[in-house]
Design a protein around this motif. Structure first.
Motif, mmCIF file in Angstrom:
data_model
loop_
_atom_site.group_PDB
_atom_site.id
_atom_site.type_symbol
_atom_site.label_atom_id
_atom_site.label_comp_id
_atom_site.label_asym_id
_atom_site.label_seq_id
_atom_site.Cartn_x
_atom_site.Cartn_y
_atom_site.Cartn_z
ATOM 1 N N GLN A 179 0.766 -1.370 0.059
ATOM 2 C CA GLN A 179 0.013 -0.077 -0.181
ATOM 3 C C GLN A 179 0.717 1.059 -0.266
ATOM 4 O O GLN A 179 1.988 1.322 0.708
ATOM 5 C CB GLN A 179 -0.788 -0.073 1.467
ATOM 6 N N SER A 241 -6.464 1.461 3.555
ATOM 7 C CA SER A 241 -5.266 1.112 3.884
ATOM 8 C C SER A 241 -4.997 0.455 5.169
ATOM 9 O O SER A 241 -5.694 0.947 6.171
ATOM 10 C CB SER A 241 -4.411 2.362 3.749
ATOM 11 N N ARG A 242 -4.166 -0.415 5.681
ATOM 12 C CA ARG A 242 -3.938 -0.950 6.821
ATOM 13 C C ARG A 242 -3.464 -0.134 7.678
ATOM 14 O O ARG A 242 -2.581 0.736 7.552
ATOM 15 C CB ARG A 242 -3.458 -2.215 6.922
ATOM 16 N N LEU A 247 0.236 -4.252 9.875
ATOM 17 C CA LEU A 247 1.238 -4.123 8.911
ATOM 18 C C LEU A 247 2.233 -5.302 9.578
ATOM 19 O O LEU A 247 3.339 -5.669 9.060
ATOM 20 C CB LEU A 247 1.875 -3.061 8.563
ATOM 21 N N ASN A 253 0.157 -10.325 5.533
ATOM 22 C CA ASN A 253 0.685 -9.186 4.691
ATOM 23 C C ASN A 253 1.409 -10.079 3.705
ATOM 24 O O ASN A 253 2.439 -9.394 2.659
ATOM 25 C CB ASN A 253 1.525 -8.177 5.236
ATOM 26 N N GLN A 290 -1.192 -6.033 0.461
ATOM 27 C CA GLN A 290 -2.390 -5.606 0.964
ATOM 28 C C GLN A 290 -3.376 -5.668 0.025
ATOM 29 O O GLN A 290 -3.531 -4.479 -0.828
ATOM 30 C CB GLN A 290 -2.391 -4.270 1.816
ATOM 31 N N TYR A 293 -5.906 -2.825 -0.779
ATOM 32 C CA TYR A 293 -5.368 -1.686 -1.095
ATOM 33 C C TYR A 293 -5.421 -1.510 -2.769
ATOM 34 O O TYR A 293 -6.002 -0.511 -3.306
ATOM 35 C CB TYR A 293 -4.084 -1.369 -0.806
#
Ligand code: ZN
Length: 684
Positions: A179, A241-242, A247, A253, A290, A293
């Motif tokens: 992302q 977005s994470r 993350l 991921n 991700q 994303y």
């Protein structure tokens, strides 16, 4: 990573109320140049706030200069190095060196960077070709084409593509997609509603973005409309977005898919075409960090108009190059990125900014010259020996653990034994022969160099891993652990104490400052919440028994809770989960360092220096590793975006878990640094 940050004045104010009695230190000074002794603030008790006790006098005497947003030992190191590099650059400038030599590249880069008249005259022309390309993009294919080309010259936009090792097969390089695409530091900045974040967000979309567009030649109305479009795209992407803590899970991921699957995941993107434009050789599979994303990017390409995207990409390009362009653009970039976001009051002088840029581009060329003079072979040997002392200490700790099964212990020892240390500087330097630097244009040189670095990275695809390569320069004040290579990198600058010859540093200080806070810290990263999931060969693989994993997680949770308890600025509290890996590494580094130090001659002899026992000096040396203070803006930014807790907590929290610290400074019940023995965290 070892990144260093520090405290808030709010915290200090609270603590000073507790600082009732001064800690007794003897007045005898055996080593007048002893930094440990000079930094101490005797008006603070070590049992109240060890960080301020150990570093307080230095902090009072060294306020943050206006051109900085934080100031500490790392800055002293950096300043010292920059002064030396300046001389190297000035000599190169007048050397008339042959084309293609390191001296020519250094001299010419410095020339264009210092040529403020030329930079002013050129205005925005160094970006003209890329600006025209963006303007010609009228459909999704055109937008993607522009986005791809911008990526190849270092302008980050919607495509977060790079080549690095496959987490599950460390001997293979893979295309990795993460992302990206935001202009504010991370996704939280788009949604948090506290006053500080709101102010930053309002400045960003109401002032910074439209001003940049106007400075690039758009009229006011077009600029404001463009800023709004670009901001809406970013907010849309931010929503998918994470968060920082999400993350940290290497399995979640990691999504390895074929190119056909990627094309199906994002039907509006023709990836074959995108990769071709990005100068890749044929790509058959990728690892998507991700996927949601990229689904959002796919959606956004349809949702937003070509004009919205043009404004977005234009702003990405301007933000990415403003620092190398004329005063108006450079100043606005500074105003927002440094002043508003980081509280910096004024810009660094041009020569320092140019050297920092040069360091980022061809740091190893400068590094070769730096280590020749400042990092003697003897120092390299000393710190290699410290690495082995820490490794031995870790072996003993693992063998003694009462919560880990013999099966997992054996695997842990195998991994520990396999850790490869890179100390001081590379044995084999990077090859810069294909990098072209001229006297034509500063921004042009930066663009050339970014494209060169981009190609170096993507051309790793399909090639064996180069284990000789360093990911940091020797003059970098930082260190790291690489899970895929199971190795630690310890640059020379991280190992030296500014203003001191290495041979004058006693082992107690060297073990606290380097062995605990850097070497032990980095090695422990191989066994933190994330690192422990990679095996001795650097592959993501479950090598723990399920029971041992549960026990580890329970212990780690105590550390999460410990850090969650700290509110450091306004309503901002430490994110115990996001900072867990670093906090495990700090605590591990200290306990391994303590036991490694106990084996030294200095510890065994027990002689005091300047009134301090060897173990006291060890802890003071550790605290010196985190000697820094920062503006509130930086602290707020750090808490939202950084996996490192502020420096003062990296001293004051883990020390309360270490029995030797209590003994060394006679910490007793009732002291602020005292916690109940059953609340003390012990992982390694
Ligand atoms: Zn770290």
């Amino acid at each position: 990573m070892k990144n260093i940050y520090k405290k808030t004045s709010t915290y200090l104010a609270v603590l000073s109320a507790f600082a009732l009695c001064a800690y007794q230190t003897k007045k005898i000074v055996d080593q007048p140049n002893d930094p440990i002794y000079k930094h101490i603030d005797p008006s603070v008790s070590p049992g109240t706030d060890f960080f301020s006790y150990a570093n307080g006098t230095w902090l009072k005497q060294n306020p943050i200069p206006p051109a900085y947003s934080s100031w500490g030992i790392g800055n002293e190191v950096t300043e010292e190095i920059r002064d030396r590099l300046k001389k190297i650059n000035e000599d190169a400038l007048t050397a008339n060196a042959a084309k293609g030599t390191a001296t020519q590249k250094i001299g010419d880069f410095y020339y264009t960077g210092m040529d403020s008249t030329g930079i002013e005259k050129a205005g925005i022309t160094p970006l003209q070709a890329q600006l025209n390309m963006i303007d010609q993009a009228n459909d999704i294919a055109g937008i993607l084409n522009a986005a791809a080309i911008l990526t190849t010259t270092g302008t980050r936009n919607i495509l977060g593509v790079r080549v690095s090792q496959d987490d599950k097969n460390s001997s293979k390089m893979m295309v990795q997609m993460g992302q990206t695409g935001l202009g504010l530091p991370n996704r939280d900045y788009y949604f948090k509603t506290d006053a500080r974040t709101t102010r930053i967000r309002n400045d960003y979309n109401g002032k910074y973005l439209p001003t940049m567009l106007q400075l690039s030649g758009w009229d006011e109305q077009k600029a404001f409309a463009g800023a709004k479009s670009a901001y809406n795209i970013e907010k849309f992407l931010a929503d998918s977005s994470r968060k920082l803590e999400s993350l940290r899970d290497p399995y979640k991921n990691y999504n390895k898919i074929t190119l056909a699957q990627l094309n199906r995941l994002t039907p509006n993107i023709n990836w074959d075409g995108v990769f071709k434009t990005m100068e890749f050789k044929p790509v058959d599979s990728v690892i998507v960090g991700q996927p949601e994303y990229y689904k959002a990017v796919n959606q956004a390409l349809k949702t937003f108009s070509a004009n919205d995207w043009k404004a977005y990409l234009r702003l990405k390009l301007l933000s990415s190059y403003a620092s190398y362009l004329n005063t108006a653009l450079a100043d606005e970039s500074f105003r927002f990125s440094a002043k508003v976001l980081r509280g910096q009051k004024e810009q660094l002088p041009r020569w320092k900014r140019v050297l920092d840029t040069e360091n980022g581009i061809m740091g190893e060329l400068l590094g070769q010259l730096f280590v020749k003079v400042y990092f003697p072979e003897k120092s390299k040997e000393r710190y290699i020996a410290e690495v082995e002392a820490i490794r031995q200490s870790y072996r003993e700790h693992i063998m003694k653990l009462d919560w880990m099964s013999p099966q997992t212990k054996q695997k842990a020892l195998d991994k520990l034994n396999a850790i490869h240390p890179k100390v001081g500087y590379p044995d084999q330097w990077k090859d810069f022969s294909t990098l072209v630097i001229t006297r034509d244009s500063y921004a042009g040189n930066v663009m050339q160099a970014r494209h060169w670095a981009y190609l170096v990275n993507i051309n790793k695809l399909g090639k064996p891993i180069n284990h000789q390569e360093w990911n940091m320069t020797p003059q970098t004040y930082n260190a790291n652990y690489s899970p895929s290579n199971n190795e630690i990198t310890l640059p020379a600058a991280q190992l030296l104490i500014p203003g001191m010859k290495d041979e004058d540093v006693d082992d107690a200080v060297a073990y606290g400052y380097v062995a605990a806070s850097t070497i032990g810290h980095e090695i422990t990263h191989g066994f933190d919440d994330e690192g422990r999931q990679f095996d001795a060969k650097g592959n993501l693989k479950a090598w723990w028994t399920p029971e041992d994993s549960v026990k580890f997680t329970q212990r780690a949770q105590m550390l999460v809770d410990q850090f969650n308890g700290y509110v450091v600025l306004d309503s901002l509290h430490i994110n115990g989960k996001a900072t867990l890996g670093e906090n495990i590494a700090d605590l591990g580094g200290i306990v391994l360092g303590v036991d490694a130090f106990k084996k030294t001659k200095q510890y065994k002899e027990g002689k005091k220096i300047n009134g301090f026992t060897p173990m006291q000096r060890f802890f003071l040396g550790y605290a010196m590793g985190w000697l820094t203070h920062q503006r509130d803006e930086v602290l707020a930014n750090q808490i939202l975006t950084d996996v490192h807790a502020p420096a003062f907590l990296r001293v004051n929290v883990p020390l309360t878990d270490v029995p030797e610290f209590y003994d060394a400074f006679h910490i007793k019940k009732g002291d602020k640094m005292w916690i109940e023995p059953d609340k003390r965290v012990k992982i390694w």
